[in-house]
Design a protein around this motif. Structure first.
Motif, mmCIF file in Angstrom:
data_model
loop_
_atom_site.group_PDB
_atom_site.id
_atom_site.type_symbol
_atom_site.label_atom_id
_atom_site.label_comp_id
_atom_site.label_asym_id
_atom_site.label_seq_id
_atom_site.Cartn_x
_atom_site.Cartn_y
_atom_site.Cartn_z
ATOM 1 N N PRO A 16 1.096 -1.367 -0.018
ATOM 2 C CA PRO A 16 0.163 0.039 0.038
ATOM 3 C C PRO A 16 0.936 1.196 0.100
ATOM 4 C CG PRO A 16 -0.792 -1.587 1.562
ATOM 5 C CD PRO A 16 0.452 -2.106 1.250
ATOM 6 N N ALA A 17 1.896 1.286 0.814
ATOM 7 C CA ALA A 17 2.876 2.407 0.660
ATOM 8 C C ALA A 17 3.377 2.776 -0.736
ATOM 9 C CB ALA A 17 4.135 2.229 1.728
ATOM 10 N N ARG A 18 3.967 1.652 -1.344
ATOM 11 C CA ARG A 18 4.502 1.601 -2.540
ATOM 12 C C ARG A 18 3.216 2.202 -3.781
ATOM 13 N NH1 ARG A 18 5.841 -3.131 -1.350
ATOM 14 N NH2 ARG A 18 5.175 -4.123 -3.341
ATOM 15 N N TRP A 19 1.938 1.652 -3.479
ATOM 16 C CA TRP A 19 0.844 2.110 -4.386
ATOM 17 C C TRP A 19 0.736 3.510 -4.175
ATOM 18 C CZ3 TRP A 19 -3.777 4.570 -3.623
ATOM 19 C CH2 TRP A 19 -4.364 4.611 -4.477
ATOM 20 N N ILE A 63 1.174 0.852 -12.139
ATOM 21 C CA ILE A 63 2.319 0.922 -11.771
ATOM 22 C C ILE A 63 2.727 -0.047 -10.720
ATOM 23 C CG2 ILE A 63 4.332 2.266 -10.800
ATOM 24 C CD1 ILE A 63 3.163 4.906 -12.113
ATOM 25 N N LEU A 64 1.827 -0.444 -9.942
ATOM 26 C CA LEU A 64 2.209 -1.617 -9.075
ATOM 27 C C LEU A 64 2.145 -2.902 -9.811
ATOM 28 C CD1 LEU A 64 2.649 -2.056 -5.912
ATOM 29 C CD2 LEU A 64 0.338 -2.555 -5.677
ATOM 30 N N THR A 145 11.778 3.148 -5.548
ATOM 31 C CA THR A 145 10.791 3.000 -4.715
ATOM 32 C C THR A 145 11.066 1.580 -3.714
ATOM 33 O OG1 THR A 145 9.282 4.306 -5.809
ATOM 34 C CG2 THR A 145 8.080 2.640 -4.380
ATOM 35 N N LEU A 146 11.377 0.513 -4.563
ATOM 36 C CA LEU A 146 12.022 -0.681 -3.991
ATOM 37 C C LEU A 146 13.024 -0.385 -3.040
ATOM 38 C CD1 LEU A 146 11.291 -3.009 -7.082
ATOM 39 C CD2 LEU A 146 9.933 -2.916 -5.106
ATOM 40 N N ARG A 147 13.898 0.303 -3.338
ATOM 41 C CA ARG A 147 14.985 0.811 -2.537
ATOM 42 C C ARG A 147 14.763 1.209 -1.198
ATOM 43 N NH1 ARG A 147 19.150 3.755 -5.290
ATOM 44 N NH2 ARG A 147 20.293 3.468 -3.464
ATOM 45 N N LEU A 148 13.448 2.095 -0.996
ATOM 46 C CA LEU A 148 12.988 2.881 0.239
ATOM 47 C C LEU A 148 12.709 1.793 1.296
ATOM 48 C CD1 LEU A 148 10.674 5.361 -1.721
ATOM 49 C CD2 LEU A 148 13.157 5.653 -0.504
ATOM 50 N N ARG A 149 13.151 2.219 2.539
ATOM 51 C CA ARG A 149 12.732 1.532 3.648
ATOM 52 C C ARG A 149 12.156 2.181 4.828
ATOM 53 N NH1 ARG A 149 13.836 -1.890 0.463
ATOM 54 N NH2 ARG A 149 15.353 -3.508 0.512
#
Length: 185
Positions: A16-19, A63-64, A145-149
């Motif tokens: 949901p955060a990535r979305w 995009i997700l 975005t996939l690198r964010l934590r």
């Protein structure tokens, strides 16, 4: 002797955060694209960018799904082939969401004025922009975005300094680590 409280390791963003990030990205790009199109077509220096609230759902979900495709395809086919797949997916998604929104008289776009349109919901004239957008989405948006934590640890770590009493007492400061800060209590 000083003790050290170590933060929990950062965890990846949830779906949901990535979305949400993808939705905001798509929404912003839609506004900028329509402003640029208005300028190129009408020389309107006001740059009136427009979109619909439906764009948040449409872009976020699209995009997700492209992210899932990227994770499955990245080692199997070259980037240009992936972008072609993403572009085809974008057309399928745009047609499907457009058909659904039309049922409620809520479809915010109409490509009927374009020569190579289908039902006014998709148009071949946008193939190159969608392809370029797919490349940007994969290379910049999804990969970063996939690198964010998410930080998982004491909430006061940003406001509380450490005290090093082992070196003459009273020295305060921060200890940097690879993914954040360590706090001395």
């Amino acid at each position: 002797m000083a003790t050290m409280a170590i933060m929990q390791p950062p965890v990846p963003l949830t779906a949901p955060a990535r979305w949400y990030l993808y939705a905001i990205h798509g929404y912003f790009c839609e506004v900028m694209f329509t402003a640029a199109w208005e300028f190129a077509d009408q020389r309107n220096w006001k740059f009136p960018g427009v979109t619909s609230v439906w764009a948040l759902f449409i872009y976020g979900t699209c995009i997700l799904i492209v992210e899932r495709m990227y994770l499955r395809l990245r080692g199997r086919c070259p980037v240009l082939a992936r972008c072609l797949i993403y572009t085809l997916w974008t057309y399928v998604w745009e047609l499907g969401t457009g058909l659904l929104l039309r049922q409620f008289n809520a479809c915010p776009w109409d490509y009927s004025a374009f020569r190579y349109n289908f039902l006014g919901l998709i148009t071949a004239e946008y193939a190159l922009p969608w392809f370029c957008a797919s490349f940007i989405v994969e290379r910049l948006v999804i990969r970063n975005t996939l690198r964010l934590r998410f930080h998982q640890g004491p909430e006061d770590v940003w406001s509380s300094p450490w005290v090093d009493s082992s070196r003459g007492g009273g020295r305060r400061g921060w200890v940097a680590s690879a993914n954040g800060f360590l706090k001395w209590d």
